[in-house]
Enzyme design. Structure first.
Site, short mmCIF file in Angstrom:
data_model
loop_
_atom_site.label_atom_id
_atom_site.label_comp_id
_atom_site.label_asym_id
_atom_site.label_seq_id
_atom_site.Cartn_x
_atom_site.Cartn_y
_atom_site.Cartn_z
N ASP A 76 0.83 -1.21 0.00
CA ASP A 76 0.00 0.00 0.00
C ASP A 76 0.86 1.26 0.00
OD1 ASP A 76 1.00 -0.28 2.60
OD2 ASP A 76 -0.93 -0.87 3.45
N ASN A 145 -6.77 -3.12 14.85
CA ASN A 145 -8.17 -3.42 14.50
C ASN A 145 -8.27 -4.60 13.54
OD1 ASN A 145 -7.25 -2.34 12.11
ND2 ASN A 145 -8.76 -0.70 11.96
N HIS A 147 -6.63 -4.93 10.65
CA HIS A 147 -6.46 -4.65 9.22
C HIS A 147 -5.20 -5.31 8.68
CE1 HIS A 147 -4.12 -0.55 9.71
NE2 HIS A 147 -3.30 -1.56 9.77
N GLU A 152 -9.39 -2.02 5.99
CA GLU A 152 -9.95 -1.78 7.31
C GLU A 152 -11.18 -2.66 7.53
OE1 GLU A 152 -8.10 -0.18 9.17
OE2 GLU A 152 -7.38 1.74 8.37
P1 PGA Z 1 2.96 -1.58 12.68
O1 PGA Z 1 1.76 -1.48 11.64
O2 PGA Z 1 3.88 -2.65 12.16
O3 PGA Z 1 3.61 -0.23 12.64
O4 PGA Z 1 2.37 -1.94 13.99
C1 PGA Z 1 1.14 -2.64 11.19
C2 PGA Z 1 -0.11 -2.32 10.43
O5 PGA Z 1 -0.80 -1.32 10.76
O6 PGA Z 1 -0.45 -3.06 9.50
#
Ligand code: PGA
Length: 253
Positions: A76, A145, A147, A152
């Protein structure tokens, strides 16, 4: 390091510390590149994979790994950030992996956050994935959450590359990288859950207590679009690397 079979198709590795985390994740990539030097990797950004990338760079520098035939697709990118913006995922990848290994520049793919309208960026990325895919190993982080990518809660499991609005919890979580929460982009171009499920193998990475609920819901909860990562229960080859804190809410025998 403890290996647990959570359910058919899902292998879980619980590590003791950061060094083991980086090693377990990098080993999976190394094994694949030994079998298939021209593998296609799906790559995440975020804090979670940073030490895996550092380990891959150090193995490359030690002559243990060669990325010259590898192709990469990032998951992304934020809409509205230029490639050179310090918080763009283009910049993240350059800093943590691309500047340190020999992946040819033309073989590194990320969706553009600059293209206007943004939908054209999504369509172009979908076309490229269709042309060059499938991805051999899709590496994923996970949001608190649930995702994956920027898919999301509520995102259909058959979603393709698309423009998405960031959930309020994601904006808040990612604000740590920006000087103010108001600077976090509100939209992103993300590979869809449908694209993710088409990968031959998936590796999911998570660490820290803040991910414990999401990991338990993903691996042992109901398969529901409210927990996007629970879609991985529908895949037949998922390798999960977690630390003890992220594994703390799993029911293990
Ligand atoms: P993080 O993000 O590795 O910074 O915890 C993971 C994500 O939001 O997919």
């Amino acid at each position: 390091m403890q290996k647990v079979k959570v359910r058919s198709g899902i292998e879980l590795v619980i590590v003791e510390n950061e060094a083991e985390f980086a090693k377990a994740a990098a080993d999976k990539v190394s094994e694949l590149l030994k079998q298939k030097p021209n593998a296609i990797l799906g790559l995440p950004t975020g804090s979670t994979p940073e030490t895996m990338y550092a380990e891959l760079v150090s193995r490359y520098k030690a002559g243990l790994l060669d990325f010259s035939q590898v192709t990469t697709f990032n998951l992304d990118e934020y809409v509205g950030l230029s490639d050179t913006h310090p918080q763009s995922y283009h910049s993240f990848m350059k800093k943590h992996l691309f500047d340190g290994v020999n992946i040819p520049s033309e073989a590194r793919h990320l969706p553009s956050g600059e293209t206007k309208p943004a939908e054209e960026s999504a369509a172009a990325y979908e076309a490229l994935l269709t042309k060059l895919g499938p991805i051999d190993l899709m590496i994923l982080g996970i949001g608190t959450n649930g995702h994956i990518g920027f898919n999301e809660p509520g995102t259909p499991f058959d979603s393709r590359v698309h423009i998405t609005s960031l959930a309020p919890s994601t904006i808040q979580a990612n604000s740590r990288f920006f000087s103010d929460e108001s600077e976090v982009p509100r939209e992103a171009v993300t590979t869809g859950i449908g694209n993710i499920l088409e990968a031959r193998q998936i590796m999911l990475l998570a660490k820290g207590e803040s991910k414990a609920e999401a990991i338990a819901a993903t691996l042992q909860g109901e398969v529901t679009i409210e927990v996007p990562a629970s879609a991985l229960q529908q895949h037949n080859s998922v390798y999960v690397v977690v630390d003890k804190a992220a594994a703390s809410l799993l029911k293990l025998e």
